[in-house]
Scaffold this motif. Structure first.
Motif, mmCIF file in Angstrom:
data_model
loop_
_atom_site.group_PDB
_atom_site.id
_atom_site.type_symbol
_atom_site.label_atom_id
_atom_site.label_comp_id
_atom_site.label_asym_id
_atom_site.label_seq_id
_atom_site.Cartn_x
_atom_site.Cartn_y
_atom_site.Cartn_z
ATOM 1 N N TRP A 16 0.800 -1.231 0.000
ATOM 2 C CA TRP A 16 0.000 0.000 0.000
ATOM 3 C C TRP A 16 0.831 1.279 0.000
ATOM 4 C CZ3 TRP A 16 -4.012 -2.418 -1.296
ATOM 5 C CH2 TRP A 16 -4.443 -3.567 -0.651
ATOM 6 N N GLY A 17 2.152 1.190 0.235
ATOM 7 C CA GLY A 17 2.952 2.397 0.397
ATOM 8 C C GLY A 17 3.978 2.643 -0.689
ATOM 9 N N THR A 18 3.872 1.910 -1.809
ATOM 10 C CA THR A 18 4.814 2.092 -2.914
ATOM 11 C C THR A 18 4.030 2.170 -4.229
ATOM 12 O OG1 THR A 18 5.080 -0.267 -3.417
ATOM 13 C CG2 THR A 18 6.528 0.655 -1.695
ATOM 14 N N ILE A 19 4.745 2.245 -5.331
ATOM 15 C CA ILE A 19 4.102 2.272 -6.645
ATOM 16 C C ILE A 19 3.274 0.998 -6.889
ATOM 17 C CG2 ILE A 19 6.053 1.283 -7.906
ATOM 18 C CD1 ILE A 19 5.371 3.316 -10.160
ATOM 19 N N HIS A 20 3.547 -0.068 -6.133
ATOM 20 C CA HIS A 20 2.734 -1.286 -6.232
ATOM 21 C C HIS A 20 1.246 -0.947 -6.094
ATOM 22 C CE1 HIS A 20 0.595 -4.779 -4.609
ATOM 23 N NE2 HIS A 20 1.413 -5.519 -5.322
ATOM 24 N N LYS A 21 0.927 0.001 -5.218
ATOM 25 C CA LYS A 21 -0.474 0.373 -4.986
ATOM 26 C C LYS A 21 -1.132 0.859 -6.280
ATOM 27 C CE LYS A 21 -3.471 3.426 -2.321
ATOM 28 N NZ LYS A 21 -3.562 4.439 -1.267
ATOM 29 N N GLN A 22 -0.395 1.616 -7.089
ATOM 30 C CA GLN A 22 -0.959 2.126 -8.341
ATOM 31 C C GLN A 22 -1.304 0.978 -9.287
ATOM 32 O OE1 GLN A 22 1.582 5.167 -10.011
ATOM 33 N NE2 GLN A 22 2.008 5.966 -7.975
ATOM 34 N N PHE A 23 -0.455 -0.041 -9.328
ATOM 35 C CA PHE A 23 -0.738 -1.198 -10.179
ATOM 36 C C PHE A 23 -1.881 -2.019 -9.589
ATOM 37 C CE2 PHE A 23 3.177 0.161 -11.950
ATOM 38 C CZ PHE A 23 3.095 -0.217 -13.280
ATOM 39 N N TYR A 24 -1.919 -2.124 -8.277
ATOM 40 C CA TYR A 24 -3.013 -2.833 -7.610
ATOM 41 C C TYR A 24 -4.348 -2.171 -7.941
ATOM 42 C CZ TYR A 24 -5.957 -4.698 -3.905
ATOM 43 O OH TYR A 24 -6.985 -5.285 -3.216
ATOM 44 N N GLN A 25 -4.375 -0.847 -7.906
ATOM 45 C CA GLN A 25 -5.606 -0.117 -8.171
ATOM 46 C C GLN A 25 -6.061 -0.264 -9.627
ATOM 47 O OE1 GLN A 25 -4.244 3.712 -6.708
ATOM 48 N NE2 GLN A 25 -5.417 3.481 -4.821
ATOM 49 N N ARG A 26 -5.140 -0.594 -10.515
ATOM 50 C CA ARG A 26 -5.468 -0.752 -11.936
ATOM 51 C C ARG A 26 -5.634 -2.216 -12.331
ATOM 52 N NH1 ARG A 26 -1.227 2.127 -15.481
ATOM 53 N NH2 ARG A 26 -2.696 1.423 -17.064
ATOM 54 N N ARG A 27 -5.666 -3.139 -11.356
ATOM 55 C CA ARG A 27 -5.679 -4.574 -11.649
ATOM 56 C C ARG A 27 -6.830 -4.989 -12.560
ATOM 57 N NH1 ARG A 27 -7.452 -3.271 -6.940
ATOM 58 N NH2 ARG A 27 -9.326 -4.209 -6.025
ATOM 59 N N ALA A 28 -7.964 -4.281 -12.514
ATOM 60 C CA ALA A 28 -9.116 -4.654 -13.334
ATOM 61 C C ALA A 28 -8.817 -4.489 -14.831
ATOM 62 C CB ALA A 28 -10.338 -3.824 -12.949
ATOM 63 N N GLU A 29 -7.811 -3.682 -15.176
ATOM 64 C CA GLU A 29 -7.427 -3.515 -16.578
ATOM 65 C C GLU A 29 -6.753 -4.769 -17.124
ATOM 66 O OE1 GLU A 29 -5.148 0.065 -17.394
ATOM 67 O OE2 GLU A 29 -6.041 1.014 -15.622
ATOM 68 N N TRP A 30 -6.062 -5.508 -16.255
ATOM 69 C CA TRP A 30 -5.225 -6.619 -16.702
ATOM 70 C C TRP A 30 -5.692 -7.992 -16.226
ATOM 71 C CZ3 TRP A 30 -1.960 -2.795 -13.930
ATOM 72 C CH2 TRP A 30 -1.557 -1.761 -14.773
ATOM 73 N N PHE A 31 -6.482 -8.019 -15.149
ATOM 74 C CA PHE A 31 -6.866 -9.292 -14.547
ATOM 75 C C PHE A 31 -8.372 -9.470 -14.538
ATOM 76 C CE2 PHE A 31 -2.656 -8.558 -12.838
ATOM 77 C CZ PHE A 31 -2.080 -9.817 -12.954
ATOM 78 N N GLU A 32 -8.791 -10.720 -14.745
ATOM 79 C CA GLU A 32 -10.197 -11.060 -14.622
ATOM 80 C C GLU A 32 -10.625 -10.914 -13.173
ATOM 81 O OE1 GLU A 32 -10.501 -15.090 -15.933
ATOM 82 O OE2 GLU A 32 -10.193 -14.577 -18.042
ATOM 83 N N VAL A 33 -11.891 -10.651 -12.952
ATOM 84 C CA VAL A 33 -12.438 -10.685 -11.603
ATOM 85 C C VAL A 33 -12.694 -12.152 -11.285
ATOM 86 C CG1 VAL A 33 -14.359 -10.030 -10.125
ATOM 87 C CG2 VAL A 33 -13.480 -8.406 -11.812
ATOM 88 N N LEU A 34 -11.972 -12.666 -10.306
ATOM 89 C CA LEU A 34 -12.136 -14.064 -9.928
ATOM 90 C C LEU A 34 -13.293 -14.165 -8.948
ATOM 91 C CD1 LEU A 34 -8.406 -15.143 -9.507
ATOM 92 C CD2 LEU A 34 -9.906 -15.480 -11.468
ATOM 93 N N GLY A 35 -14.174 -15.105 -9.171
ATOM 94 C CA GLY A 35 -15.372 -15.236 -8.358
ATOM 95 C C GLY A 35 -15.143 -15.874 -7.006
ATOM 96 N N GLU A 36 -13.902 -16.176 -6.686
ATOM 97 C CA GLU A 36 -13.596 -16.779 -5.385
ATOM 98 C C GLU A 36 -12.311 -16.179 -4.845
ATOM 99 O OE1 GLU A 36 -11.316 -20.679 -7.221
ATOM 100 O OE2 GLU A 36 -13.354 -20.862 -6.527
ATOM 101 N N MET A 37 -12.016 -16.473 -3.592
ATOM 102 C CA MET A 37 -10.816 -15.939 -2.961
ATOM 103 C C MET A 37 -9.569 -16.300 -3.762
ATOM 104 S SD MET A 37 -10.961 -16.536 1.088
ATOM 105 C CE MET A 37 -12.601 -17.067 1.510
ATOM 106 N N HIS A 38 -8.658 -15.376 -3.826
ATOM 107 C CA HIS A 38 -7.414 -15.610 -4.560
ATOM 108 C C HIS A 38 -6.195 -15.085 -3.791
ATOM 109 C CE1 HIS A 38 -9.045 -11.687 -5.722
ATOM 110 N NE2 HIS A 38 -7.784 -11.308 -5.773
ATOM 111 N N PHE A 39 -6.365 -14.815 -2.505
ATOM 112 C CA PHE A 39 -5.277 -14.284 -1.683
ATOM 113 C C PHE A 39 -5.302 -14.986 -0.330
ATOM 114 C CE2 PHE A 39 -3.821 -11.231 1.553
ATOM 115 C CZ PHE A 39 -2.533 -10.994 1.087
ATOM 116 N N VAL A 40 -4.121 -15.384 0.139
ATOM 117 C CA VAL A 40 -4.010 -16.045 1.440
ATOM 118 C C VAL A 40 -2.650 -15.710 2.060
ATOM 119 C CG1 VAL A 40 -3.070 -18.209 0.486
ATOM 120 C CG2 VAL A 40 -4.298 -18.249 2.672
ATOM 121 N N MET A 41 -2.634 -15.672 3.388
ATOM 122 C CA MET A 41 -1.387 -15.511 4.140
ATOM 123 C C MET A 41 -1.330 -16.590 5.212
ATOM 124 S SD MET A 41 -1.213 -11.344 4.615
ATOM 125 C CE MET A 41 -2.917 -11.149 5.101
ATOM 126 N N TRP A 42 -0.124 -16.898 5.662
ATOM 127 C CA TRP A 42 0.082 -17.834 6.768
ATOM 128 C C TRP A 42 1.498 -17.648 7.298
ATOM 129 C CZ3 TRP A 42 0.560 -18.920 1.732
ATOM 130 C CH2 TRP A 42 1.643 -19.686 1.295
#
Length: 164
Positions: free
Chosen positions: A86-112
């Protein structure tokens, strides 16, 4: 008890093949964003692709589909991962993800949490994602909301998408 680091898997599916003009801007910047992540304080490890310029982790296809782009990395702390996301240029690409990535109908992120010397495999990460989908947040697999020390995700998270 030994020290633990935070592992994360984020899976996206490109809207078009890797060499398609619709995803060209993303592909042209993937090495730059990954390189930034690798230089961030708290970065520990990232799953690598072929190493060829502009490929990122795209050779790590999921289910034989090269349009799935997994990002698997390990960080020293929640706060350091949040700073990168959230604190680098990564955020700008994250905010534009809909331009390049399909909306996945299920969870696609996990941490552990992983022991500090552990480097997870893609198979292990996908199993954690499946556990999260099946059982919800737990100490075994979780999203941002499970982490009390995570704060930046609340103002930056994905908007809910209605199922079609």
């Amino acid at each position: 008890m030994g020290r633990y680091h935070l592992a994360e898997l984020n899976v996206g599916r490109l809207v078009a093949p890797l060499d398609d003009p619709r995803v060209a801007e993303f592909m042209a910047n993937i090495d730059r964003i990954n390189g930034l992540g690798k230089r961030m304080p708290g970065f520990v490890w990232m799953m690598e692709g072929s190493g060829a310029p502009g490929t990122g982790n795209t050779e790590n296809a999921i289910g034989g589909d090269p349009r799935f782009v997994p990002n698997l990395s390990v960080w020293e702390s929640v706060e350091q991962l949040e700073t990168f996301v959230w604190g680098t240029i990564h955020k700008q690409f994250y905010q534009r993800r809909a331009e390049w990535f399909e909306v996945l109908g299920e969870m696609h992120f996990v941490m552990w949490w992983v022991p500090e010397d552990h480097r997870p495999t893609l198979e292990e990460a996908l199993a954690r994602l499946e556990h999260l989908k099946t059982h919800g947040d737990s100490d075994h697999a979780f999203g941002w909301a499970h982490l009390k020390q995570a704060s930046q995700w609340q103002g930056n998270r994905c908007a809910p998408v209605a199922a079609e």
